[in-house]
Design an enzyme around this catalytic site. Structure first.
Site, PDB file in Angstrom:
ATOM      1  N   ASP A   1      22.323  30.955  48.190  1.00 29.36           N
ATOM      2  CA  ASP A   1      22.689  32.358  48.056  1.00 29.36           C
ATOM      3  C   ASP A   1      24.198  32.417  47.919  1.00 29.36           C
ATOM      4  OD1 ASP A   1      22.372  35.084  47.787  1.00 29.36           O
ATOM      5  OD2 ASP A   1      21.802  35.438  49.863  1.00 29.36           O
TER       6      ASP A   1
ATOM      7  N   PHE B   1      29.734  37.099  34.604  1.00 28.72           N
ATOM      8  CA  PHE B   1      28.701  38.039  35.038  1.00 28.72           C
ATOM      9  C   PHE B   1      29.080  38.586  36.401  1.00 28.72           C
ATOM     10  CE2 PHE B   1      27.522  33.945  36.676  1.00 28.72           C
ATOM     11  CZ  PHE B   1      27.004  34.201  37.928  1.00 28.72           C
ATOM     12  N   GLY B   2      28.316  39.545  36.872  1.00 29.52           N
ATOM     13  CA  GLY B   2      28.552  40.100  38.201  1.00 29.52           C
ATOM     14  C   GLY B   2      29.945  40.680  38.337  1.00 29.52           C
ATOM     15  N   TYR B   3      30.638  40.270  39.366  1.00 31.57           N
ATOM     16  CA  TYR B   3      31.959  40.799  39.686  1.00 31.57           C
ATOM     17  C   TYR B   3      33.097  40.047  38.986  1.00 31.57           C
ATOM     18  CZ  TYR B   3      29.446  43.235  43.408  1.00 31.57           C
ATOM     19  OH  TYR B   3      28.574  44.040  44.111  1.00 31.57           O
ATOM     20  N   ASP B   4      32.782  39.135  38.098  1.00 34.58           N
ATOM     21  CA  ASP B   4      33.809  38.337  37.415  1.00 34.58           C
ATOM     22  C   ASP B   4      34.936  39.167  36.803  1.00 34.58           C
ATOM     23  OD1 ASP B   4      32.368  36.112  38.151  1.00 34.58           O
ATOM     24  OD2 ASP B   4      31.819  35.520  36.113  1.00 34.58           O
TER      25      ASP B   4
ATOM     26  N   LYS C   1      36.304  28.533  34.693  1.00 35.25           N
ATOM     27  CA  LYS C   1      35.699  29.140  35.874  1.00 35.25           C
ATOM     28  C   LYS C   1      34.853  28.134  36.637  1.00 35.25           C
ATOM     29  CE  LYS C   1      32.283  32.352  37.507  1.00 35.25           C
ATOM     30  NZ  LYS C   1      31.110  33.118  37.182  1.00 35.25           N
TER      31      LYS C   1
ATOM     32  N   HIS D   1      33.056  28.876  43.475  1.00 33.69           N
ATOM     33  CA  HIS D   1      32.398  28.642  44.750  1.00 33.69           C
ATOM     34  C   HIS D   1      31.121  27.823  44.567  1.00 33.69           C
ATOM     35  CE1 HIS D   1      31.125  32.314  42.845  1.00 33.69           C
ATOM     36  NE2 HIS D   1      30.041  32.413  43.597  1.00 33.69           N
ATOM     37  N   ARG D   2      30.400  28.065  43.497  1.00 33.23           N
ATOM     38  CA  ARG D   2      29.182  27.294  43.231  1.00 33.23           C
ATOM     39  C   ARG D   2      29.526  25.843  42.882  1.00 33.23           C
ATOM     40  NH1 ARG D   2      27.891  32.335  40.921  1.00 33.23           N
ATOM     41  NH2 ARG D   2      26.224  33.364  42.051  1.00 33.23           N
TER      42      ARG D   2
END
Length: 127
Positions: free
Chosen positions: A7, A86-89, A109, A114-115
């Site tokens: 997650d 995507f998302g908050y990028d 990126k 973090h991933r």
């Protein structure tokens, strides 16, 4: 059985850690643009823009539980910057950079995300 789960989320200091684990559903619509709009609205008059992305992987392997955590610290922008990702990028600028995740190439990126950090830890464990 061996099991793997993960997650991730965006943690914003001025929002007491929100959206956190609710990052994908923060605005209640499931749409990234609505989540971004909500964050920017909530931070409209806020000077503290500190935030971080976090990813946690959990691996249960041979009956033992192992966690692998990746974080990337940065700041929330005042406006949307960039069209990739995507998302908050489009509203997150990682520390040490002058562009948002959405302004970076996928390779840029992915080399600091973090991933990526959590994946490297998992890979080191497995090899």
């Amino acid at each position: 059985k061996n099991v793997f789960a993960d997650d991730s989320g965006l943690v914003i200091e001025a929002l007491n850690g929100a959206p956190g684990i609710l990052s994908a559903r923060f605005a209640g619509t499931g749409k990234s643009e609505d989540n971004i709009a909500k964050v920017l609205n909530l931070l409209e008059n806020e000077d503290n823009r500190n935030a971080y992305f976090i990813a946690v992987f959990c691996l249960i392997f041979d009956g033992e539980t192992h966690y692998f955590k990746g974080k990337v610290h940065g700041k929330i922008t005042q406006e949307i910057r960039g069209i990739d990702g995507f998302g908050y990028d489009p509203i997150f600028i990682p520390d040490g950079f002058d562009k948002s995740f959405a302004e970076m190439t996928a390779q840029e990126k992915n080399s600091i995300s973090h991933r990526y950090i959590a994946t490297q830890q998992l890979n080191d464990f497995l090899t």
